[in-house]
Motif scaffolding. Structure first.
Motif, PDB file in Angstrom:
ATOM      1  N   VAL A 189      51.626  31.618  34.894  1.00  0.00           N
ATOM      2  CA  VAL A 189      50.303  31.211  35.363  1.00  0.00           C
ATOM      3  C   VAL A 189      49.239  31.477  34.317  1.00  0.00           C
ATOM      4  O   VAL A 189      48.377  30.623  34.050  1.00  0.00           O
ATOM      5  CB  VAL A 189      49.958  31.932  36.681  1.00  0.00           C
ATOM      6  N   THR A 190      49.268  32.638  33.708  1.00  0.00           N
ATOM      7  CA  THR A 190      48.230  32.971  32.726  1.00  0.00           C
ATOM      8  C   THR A 190      48.364  32.141  31.460  1.00  0.00           C
ATOM      9  O   THR A 190      47.382  31.961  30.740  1.00  0.00           O
ATOM     10  CB  THR A 190      48.273  34.473  32.378  1.00  0.00           C
ATOM     11  N   GLU A 191      49.537  31.619  31.212  1.00  0.00           N
ATOM     12  CA  GLU A 191      49.735  30.744  30.059  1.00  0.00           C
ATOM     13  C   GLU A 191      49.198  29.341  30.325  1.00  0.00           C
ATOM     14  O   GLU A 191      48.663  28.684  29.430  1.00  0.00           O
ATOM     15  CB  GLU A 191      51.234  30.653  29.716  1.00  0.00           C
ATOM     16  N   LYS A 192      49.326  28.884  31.577  1.00  0.00           N
ATOM     17  CA  LYS A 192      49.035  27.478  31.878  1.00  0.00           C
ATOM     18  C   LYS A 192      47.765  27.245  32.693  1.00  0.00           C
ATOM     19  O   LYS A 192      47.194  26.160  32.646  1.00  0.00           O
ATOM     20  CB  LYS A 192      50.225  26.868  32.649  1.00  0.00           C
ATOM     21  N   LYS A 341      41.961  32.745  40.801  1.00  0.00           N
ATOM     22  CA  LYS A 341      42.267  33.080  39.412  1.00  0.00           C
ATOM     23  C   LYS A 341      43.193  34.292  39.349  1.00  0.00           C
ATOM     24  O   LYS A 341      42.983  35.304  40.009  1.00  0.00           O
ATOM     25  CB  LYS A 341      40.975  33.387  38.659  1.00  0.00           C
ATOM     26  N   VAL A 342      44.235  34.170  38.538  1.00  0.00           N
ATOM     27  CA  VAL A 342      45.190  35.255  38.355  1.00  0.00           C
ATOM     28  C   VAL A 342      44.862  35.961  37.043  1.00  0.00           C
ATOM     29  O   VAL A 342      44.914  35.356  35.969  1.00  0.00           O
ATOM     30  CB  VAL A 342      46.636  34.729  38.333  1.00  0.00           C
ATOM     31  N   GLN A 343      44.517  37.220  37.143  1.00  0.00           N
ATOM     32  CA  GLN A 343      44.155  37.993  35.959  1.00  0.00           C
ATOM     33  C   GLN A 343      44.293  39.481  36.273  1.00  0.00           C
ATOM     34  O   GLN A 343      43.696  39.968  37.230  1.00  0.00           O
ATOM     35  CB  GLN A 343      42.713  37.680  35.539  1.00  0.00           C
ATOM     36  N   PRO A 344      45.071  40.200  35.483  1.00  0.00           N
ATOM     37  CA  PRO A 344      45.179  41.649  35.700  1.00  0.00           C
ATOM     38  C   PRO A 344      43.799  42.303  35.683  1.00  0.00           C
ATOM     39  O   PRO A 344      42.940  41.947  34.878  1.00  0.00           O
ATOM     40  CB  PRO A 344      46.031  42.112  34.513  1.00  0.00           C
ATOM     41  N   SER A 345      43.601  43.242  36.604  1.00  0.00           N
ATOM     42  CA  SER A 345      42.279  43.841  36.763  1.00  0.00           C
ATOM     43  C   SER A 345      42.420  45.293  37.207  1.00  0.00           C
ATOM     44  O   SER A 345      43.520  45.786  37.460  1.00  0.00           O
ATOM     45  CB  SER A 345      41.475  43.051  37.789  1.00  0.00           C
ATOM     46  N   LEU A 346      41.272  45.958  37.335  1.00  0.00           N
ATOM     47  CA  LEU A 346      41.260  47.385  37.647  1.00  0.00           C
ATOM     48  C   LEU A 346      41.251  47.682  39.140  1.00  0.00           C
ATOM     49  O   LEU A 346      41.803  48.689  39.578  1.00  0.00           O
ATOM     50  CB  LEU A 346      40.025  48.047  37.014  1.00  0.00           C
ATOM     51  N   ILE A 347      40.589  46.838  39.936  1.00  0.00           N
ATOM     52  CA  ILE A 347      40.307  47.177  41.329  1.00  0.00           C
ATOM     53  C   ILE A 347      41.248  46.456  42.289  1.00  0.00           C
ATOM     54  O   ILE A 347      41.295  45.226  42.321  1.00  0.00           O
ATOM     55  CB  ILE A 347      38.844  46.829  41.691  1.00  0.00           C
ATOM     56  N   ARG A 348      41.980  47.223  43.085  1.00  0.00           N
ATOM     57  CA  ARG A 348      42.967  46.653  44.011  1.00  0.00           C
ATOM     58  C   ARG A 348      42.341  45.673  44.996  1.00  0.00           C
ATOM     59  O   ARG A 348      42.868  44.574  45.193  1.00  0.00           O
ATOM     60  CB  ARG A 348      43.662  47.788  44.788  1.00  0.00           C
ATOM     61  N   THR A 349      41.232  46.073  45.632  1.00  0.00           N
ATOM     62  CA  THR A 349      40.662  45.238  46.682  1.00  0.00           C
ATOM     63  C   THR A 349      40.095  43.928  46.152  1.00  0.00           C
ATOM     64  O   THR A 349      39.827  43.011  46.927  1.00  0.00           O
ATOM     65  CB  THR A 349      39.553  45.989  47.446  1.00  0.00           C
ATOM     66  N   MET A 496      49.880  27.989  43.208  1.00  0.00           N
ATOM     67  CA  MET A 496      49.522  27.890  41.797  1.00  0.00           C
ATOM     68  C   MET A 496      49.739  26.472  41.257  1.00  0.00           C
ATOM     69  O   MET A 496      48.959  25.954  40.463  1.00  0.00           O
ATOM     70  CB  MET A 496      50.328  28.891  40.968  1.00  0.00           C
ATOM     71  N   ASN A 497      50.795  25.831  41.744  1.00  0.00           N
ATOM     72  CA  ASN A 497      51.083  24.464  41.334  1.00  0.00           C
ATOM     73  C   ASN A 497      50.012  23.500  41.839  1.00  0.00           C
ATOM     74  O   ASN A 497      49.573  22.578  41.122  1.00  0.00           O
ATOM     75  CB  ASN A 497      52.457  24.036  41.851  1.00  0.00           C
TER      76      ASN A 497
END
Length: 500
Positions: A189-192, A341-349, A496-497
């Motif tokens: 996902v983060t690639e495309k 949007k899929v992106q690693p982040s700090l906050i769970r909620t 995602m698709n």
């Protein structure tokens, strides 16, 4: 014991449990006030008040008279629901009998002290302020595990309080099975799929957000005659009956997503509580099945519905009316990609549906180590920061955005976090089944914003049963199969698709 008819004996049982519920919910009202309106100087006496009521409720429930009443009741002819209530109450009785009233009071006092220490630690962005109170709580939780008893890992005793039958062996496998598929999907996902979301961080005035959140809650079916919404440091839902359910949210004027999806999430919890059978007040069949099932309701509404294309097909024009300056030049497609949007982040909620489960894994592993004694409380910040770096690839900048972000430990809620992931997996199965059972469900949402069909389906298939079934039994009854995390992975892949 005098000889009573079965009906009279059951009425006595119901009356006793409802009196106990009255005391427990009175303590819950004080806890709700503690997290919303309590003045700072009231903290000490409030802790005492809650501890006294908690001790009273425990003494009332674990008294010999309740034990004798249950044994006699279970020897009689009862209806199916009456027997299930009595059986579940006996299970609770035998478990809680292992904890003394003095221990319950001590735990309650420690929780109240820890909550206020957590608030102060967050204000000062300093974990060391919370550390002494948390150390006391962890020691008490280790004692609780020993008192309750367990097979295998001591953490099993604590998880069982939230998800009946959950074990380290079970959860290790669940997370092991899901980890690599999620990592693979994250990479793909983060690639495309690159989404712009800058417009979610414009200025959104507090009052407008509040009005928008209230509108959404009403549209989703939250009954304000049987509940209310307030502001708190950490969003939560609590109830004092199915006719009095409280939700809270928090508002960041520079982050639209924060309030909107915390509101939808908490409304999901609240709809479950408002849908429990009022006639079973104080009894097991008037309570939720498990925290995993409870979380399935909030995650279903928050993500399957509230981040879905069908929902925003109808509600995006409404949103633009509330915030014309912020969204009039943003298309619905842009908005949908941004909120998914899929992106690693700090906050769970605030995490997306995919990376959210890595946040849960960090907490699950951390708690296991704490309870078994292989990790000390003072080591939490370093462990936390290392795990976020290795699993999510993000640098934790401070304690407030790191190990102080969740309220759960200050409540003594050890063994809770895994239910967040279990809830998401159950939610995907329920959503799939609801769409199969309700012809044109998404069309009704698209054309009318009508989510009542889904709510009615949940009321019938999930809410009405209370604690009658375990999580797996309920999932099997509703969907025809036990928990299957591949349904969740497939749901994510399809979403995602669709967003490409």
């Amino acid at each position: 014991m005098r000889t009573y008819s079965s009906d009279a004996l059951y009425s006595q049982y119901r009356d006793e449990l409802q009196k106990i519920a009255d005391v427990k919910y009175s303590a819950a009202v004080l806890q709700w006030d503690q997290e919303t309106y309590l003045p700072p100087k009231g903290a000490g006496f409030r802790g005492r008040q809650i501890a006294t009521l908690s001790e009273m409720a425990h003494q009332m429930f674990t008294g010999e008279n309740i034990g004798n009443l249950l044994k006699e009741l279970l020897s009689r002819e009862l209806t199916e629901r009456q027997r299930r209530n009595a059986e579940l109450t006996l299970e609770d009785y035998n478990r809680l009998k292992k904890l003394s009233p003095a221990f319950v009071r001590k735990m309650s006092e420690a929780v109240s002290a820890a909550f206020h220490a957590w608030i102060e630690a967050r204000k000062q962005n300093n974990f060391s302020i919370f550390e002494p109170s948390l150390t006391i709580l962890v020691d008490l939780k280790r004692q609780e595990a020993e008192l309750l008893g367990y097979e295998g890992h001591p953490y099993n005793a604590l998880m069982n309080e939230y998800e009946k039958g959950a074990t380290v062996q079970m959860l290790d496998k669940v997370f092991s099975d899901i980890k690599n598929p999620l990592l693979d999907l994250l990479y793909e996902v983060t690639e495309k799929l690159v989404a712009e979301d800058y417009f979610l961080r414009q200025h959104f005035p507090t009052q407008q957000q509040w009005e928008w959140g209230t509108y959404l809650a009403k549209q989703l079916g939250f009954d304000f005659a049987a509940g209310r919404q307030d502001i708190s440091e950490h969003p939560f839902t609590t109830n004092f009956s199915s006719h009095d359910v409280r939700i809270t949210t928090r508002i960041d004027e520079n982050d639209f997503a924060n309030m909107t999806w915390s509101t939808i999430h908490e409304v999901g919890h609240a709809l479950y509580e408002q849908g429990l059978p009022a006639e079973e007040y104080g009894l097991p069949l008037g309570e939720y099945a498990s925290l995993g099932i409870h979380e399935s309701q909030s995650r279903l509404w928050e993500n399957c519905v509230g981040r879905g294309g069908a929902f925003w097909q109808y509600y995006y024009p409404k949103l633009q009316q509330y915030f014309p300056d912020q969204f009039n030049n943003i298309s619905k497609e842009q908005f949908l990609r941004a909120v998914n949007k899929v992106q690693p982040s700090l906050i769970r909620t605030e995490a997306d549906e995919l990376t959210y489960h890595f946040h849960v894994m960090v907490r699950y592993e951390l708690e296991k180590h704490l309870i078994e004694g292989s990790l000390q409380v003072k080591e939490i910040p370093l462990y936390w920061n290392d795990q976020y770096k290795s699993l999510l690839g993000v640098e934790v900048t401070d304690d407030k955005q790191g190990c102080l972000q969740d309220v759960h430990w200050s409540h003594g809620s050890f063994g809770y976090f895994a239910t967040y992931s279990l809830g998401s997996f159950y939610a995907a199965q329920f959503w799939e089944q609801a769409k199969a059972d309700i012809p044109g469900l998404e069309s009704h949402i698209v054309n009318e914003g009508n989510t009542a069909l889904l709510l009615n389906w949940l009321r019938k298939n999930v809410h009405a049963h209370g604690r009658y079934y375990t999580s797996d039994e309920l999932c099997s009854k509703v969907t025809g199969k036990k928990l299957d995390s591949t349904v969740f992975v497939n749901y994510l892949k399809q979403k995602m698709n669709d967003l490409k």
